[in-house]
Write a protein that holds these residues in place. Structure first.
Motif, short mmCIF file in Angstrom:
data_model
loop_
_atom_site.label_atom_id
_atom_site.label_comp_id
_atom_site.label_asym_id
_atom_site.label_seq_id
_atom_site.Cartn_x
_atom_site.Cartn_y
_atom_site.Cartn_z
N ASP A 1 0.81 -1.21 0.00
CA ASP A 1 0.00 0.00 0.00
C ASP A 1 0.85 1.27 0.00
O ASP A 1 0.36 2.35 -0.34
CB ASP A 1 -0.93 0.02 1.22
N ASP A 2 2.12 1.15 0.38
CA ASP A 2 2.97 2.34 0.45
C ASP A 2 3.37 2.87 -0.93
O ASP A 2 3.91 3.96 -1.04
CB ASP A 2 4.24 2.03 1.26
N VAL A 3 3.05 2.09 -1.99
CA VAL A 3 3.36 2.58 -3.34
C VAL A 3 2.71 3.93 -3.60
O VAL A 3 3.26 4.78 -4.31
CB VAL A 3 2.91 1.54 -4.39
N ARG A 4 1.55 4.18 -2.98
CA ARG A 4 0.87 5.45 -3.21
C ARG A 4 1.69 6.65 -2.73
O ARG A 4 1.47 7.77 -3.18
CB ARG A 4 -0.49 5.44 -2.50
N ASN A 5 2.63 6.41 -1.80
CA ASN A 5 3.47 7.49 -1.29
C ASN A 5 4.75 7.68 -2.08
O ASN A 5 5.47 8.66 -1.87
CB ASN A 5 3.83 7.22 0.18
N GLN A 6 5.04 6.77 -2.99
CA GLN A 6 6.33 6.80 -3.67
C GLN A 6 6.49 7.90 -4.71
O GLN A 6 7.59 8.42 -4.88
CB GLN A 6 6.63 5.42 -4.26
N PRO A 7 5.42 8.29 -5.45
CA PRO A 7 5.61 9.44 -6.34
C PRO A 7 6.09 10.69 -5.59
O PRO A 7 6.94 11.43 -6.10
CB PRO A 7 4.23 9.64 -6.96
N ALA A 8 5.57 10.91 -4.39
CA ALA A 8 6.03 12.06 -3.60
C ALA A 8 7.49 11.89 -3.18
O ALA A 8 8.25 12.87 -3.16
CB ALA A 8 5.14 12.24 -2.36
N ASP A 9 7.91 10.66 -2.85
CA ASP A 9 9.32 10.41 -2.56
C ASP A 9 10.18 10.76 -3.77
O ASP A 9 11.26 11.37 -3.64
CB ASP A 9 9.54 8.93 -2.22
N ALA A 10 9.73 10.36 -4.95
CA ALA A 10 10.50 10.62 -6.17
C ALA A 10 10.62 12.11 -6.43
O ALA A 10 11.69 12.62 -6.79
CB ALA A 10 9.84 9.92 -7.36
N TRP A 11 9.54 12.86 -6.22
CA TRP A 11 9.61 14.30 -6.41
C TRP A 11 10.51 14.96 -5.38
O TRP A 11 11.23 15.93 -5.67
CB TRP A 11 8.20 14.91 -6.36
N ARG A 12 10.51 14.43 -4.16
CA ARG A 12 11.41 14.96 -3.13
C ARG A 12 12.87 14.77 -3.56
O ARG A 12 13.71 15.67 -3.38
CB ARG A 12 11.14 14.24 -1.80
N LEU A 13 13.18 13.63 -4.14
CA LEU A 13 14.53 13.39 -4.63
C LEU A 13 14.87 14.33 -5.79
O LEU A 13 15.98 14.88 -5.85
CB LEU A 13 14.66 11.92 -5.06
N ILE A 14 13.92 14.54 -6.70
CA ILE A 14 14.19 15.46 -7.81
C ILE A 14 14.46 16.87 -7.29
O ILE A 14 15.39 17.55 -7.76
CB ILE A 14 13.01 15.45 -8.81
N ARG A 15 13.68 17.34 -6.33
CA ARG A 15 13.94 18.67 -5.78
C ARG A 15 15.33 18.76 -5.17
O ARG A 15 16.03 19.78 -5.33
CB ARG A 15 12.86 19.02 -4.73
N HIS A 16 15.75 17.69 -4.51
CA HIS A 16 17.09 17.66 -3.93
C HIS A 16 18.16 17.73 -5.03
O HIS A 16 19.16 18.46 -4.90
CB HIS A 16 17.27 16.39 -3.10
N LEU A 17 17.96 16.99 -6.10
CA LEU A 17 18.94 16.99 -7.19
C LEU A 17 19.02 18.36 -7.86
O LEU A 17 20.11 18.81 -8.24
CB LEU A 17 18.57 15.92 -8.21
N VAL A 18 17.88 19.02 -8.01
CA VAL A 18 17.89 20.36 -8.58
C VAL A 18 18.69 21.31 -7.69
O VAL A 18 19.47 22.14 -8.18
CB VAL A 18 16.46 20.88 -8.81
N ARG A 19 18.51 21.18 -6.37
CA ARG A 19 19.29 22.03 -5.46
C ARG A 19 20.79 21.74 -5.59
O ARG A 19 21.61 22.67 -5.57
CB ARG A 19 18.84 21.80 -4.01
N LEU A 20 21.14 20.46 -5.74
CA LEU A 20 22.55 20.13 -5.90
C LEU A 20 23.11 20.74 -7.18
O LEU A 20 24.27 21.17 -7.21
CB LEU A 20 22.74 18.61 -5.96
N GLY A 21 22.30 20.79 -8.23
CA GLY A 21 22.75 21.39 -9.48
C GLY A 21 23.06 22.86 -9.37
O GLY A 21 23.79 23.41 -10.20
N ALA A 22 22.53 23.51 -8.34
CA ALA A 22 22.78 24.94 -8.14
C ALA A 22 23.98 25.19 -7.23
O ALA A 22 24.36 26.35 -7.04
CB ALA A 22 21.54 25.59 -7.53
N ARG A 23 24.57 24.14 -6.65
CA ARG A 23 25.70 24.31 -5.74
C ARG A 23 27.01 24.23 -6.52
O ARG A 23 27.34 23.16 -7.06
CB ARG A 23 25.69 23.24 -4.65
N PRO A 24 27.77 25.30 -6.59
CA PRO A 24 29.03 25.27 -7.34
C PRO A 24 29.96 24.18 -6.80
O PRO A 24 30.19 24.08 -5.59
CB PRO A 24 29.61 26.67 -7.10
#
Length: 367
Positions: free
Chosen positions: A193-216
């Motif tokens: 049943d936790d699969v329903r929460n996984q798209p939000a996990d994936a978006w959280r990871l994407i937001r983190h990666l975007v932040r990393l892309g902004a760090r020189p």
């Protein structure tokens, strides 16, 4: 300066959580360089997002690496585990990934392939060649590469998908694969049943990666093209991928690959972005009509690769019937959607065609 403005714009959209998943007939920015014309060696690292949070995410990363004569890595029982990177860290501290166990898997995935010499030649995947050399901690190849977020299925692990993900990395993509907290093979409190929460996990990871892309100078962010994301996944990971395109989700995921999946887990999914579905016609775990129904709901360009008489995942094993077609089709789909490689788009019907083994259907693909 232009790159900083782009990252700031992406962050604004992501953190605001507004707008549908991006979709255009020309899915990549005009300034993107050509797709690689050679195969890379592959590096592999691991970090944990939000290690002290409610839903920590261990993340495996495969990436294009500099060539080396060093031997490939084989994880032993004394290998060190992953290190953590929380939201307040200065960057991502990356360490070698560990091999996964080979116990029973509900999602019928192939076992982890052995690593061997790196393939050479053009930038296209070469299914007849051995798998790419994988070197944990290897230096990144020069440049920034598009990012593919890969989601595993029930009772699985990212390492069990490395036959595909490492070859995508060799073709010029950074592949990031989270280990979801309650559906992975080692989960202490497993629940589907936790699969329903996984798209939000994936978006959280994407937001983190975007932040990393902004760090020189960040060791990972400096090599990611954070304006070019795709999402992919197998089985429940395919449901997760489709859920990332549900109405009201943020962008910028530019394409999706759903393998043996298609159920809606996070609201109505009618993707505008280009989508590729891969499914076995005899799949008893997620029957093909579920994938076909998801394909029919797509509002943008879509393609469906069906493997005749096959089940839930045997075609993801190198050397098995269908693996060559799945690898070539998914790689060229990513080259088209993330590198604007029109030749790769034109190759898709040929990539997917194997008499008496596959059928390939498309809708609204550009010509």
């Amino acid at each position: 300066m232009r790159g900083q403005r782009l990252v700031a714009a992406l962050m604004t959209a992501l953190l605001a959580g507004c707008g549908p998943a991006v979709a255009t007939s020309g899915p990549v920015p005009a300034a993107v360089g050509p797709a690689p014309e050679h195969q890379y060696a592959v590096g592999m690292r691991q970090f944990t997002l939000d290690p002290d949070g409610r839903r920590p995410l261990p993340v495996t990363v495969w990436y294009p690496a500099q060539q080396s004569s060093a031997p490939p890595y084989t994880a032993g029982p004394g290998s060190a585990g992953p290190v953590s990177a929380g939201p307040g860290s200065a960057g991502v501290d990356l360490a070698p990934v560990l091999s996964g166990p080979r116990g029973p898997r509900a999602s019928a995935l192939p076992s982890r392939p052995s690593v061997s010499a790196a393939p050479s030649g053009s930038g296209r995947a070469t299914p007849s060649s051995p798998g790419p050399r994988v070197r944990p901690g290897a230096p990144f190849a020069a440049g920034r590469f598009p990012v593919v977020l890969y989601s595993h299925g029930l009772r699985s692990l990212p390492a069990l998908h490395s036959a595909l993900t490492s070859r995508w990395a060799a073709a010029g993509f950074v592949v990031v694969a989270p280990t979801f907290p309650r559906t992975n093979q080692r989960a202490r409190a497993f629940t589907r049943d936790d699969v329903r929460n996984q798209p939000a996990d994936a978006w959280r990871l994407i937001r983190h990666l975007v932040r990393l892309g902004a760090r020189p100078g960040d060791p990972l962010g400096a090599h990611m093209a954070v304006d070019r994301f795709a999402a992919a996944g197998h089985s429940a990971g395919g449901h997760t991928t489709l859920g990332m395109f549900a109405s009201g989700q943020p962008f910028p995921v530019r394409a999706g690959i759903v393998i043996a999946g298609g159920r809606m887990v996070a609201g109505l999914s009618r993707p505008l972005a280009p989508m590729l579905f891969v499914h076995g016609s005899a799949d008893r775990i997620v029957p093909e009509p579920i994938g076909r129904a998801a394909y029919a709901r797509c509002l943008g360009p879509a393609a469906f690769l069906s493997l005749t008489g096959q089940g839930h995942g045997e075609y993801l094993t190198p050397g098995r019937p269908g693996f060559a077609q799945v690898l070539a089709t998914t790689t060229d789909f990513l080259r088209w959607t993330l590198y604007a490689d029109r030749a790769a788009l034109r190759r898709l019907p040929t990539d997917a065609t194997a008499p008496d083994l596959t059928t390939f259907t498309t809708r609204s693909l550009p010509t």
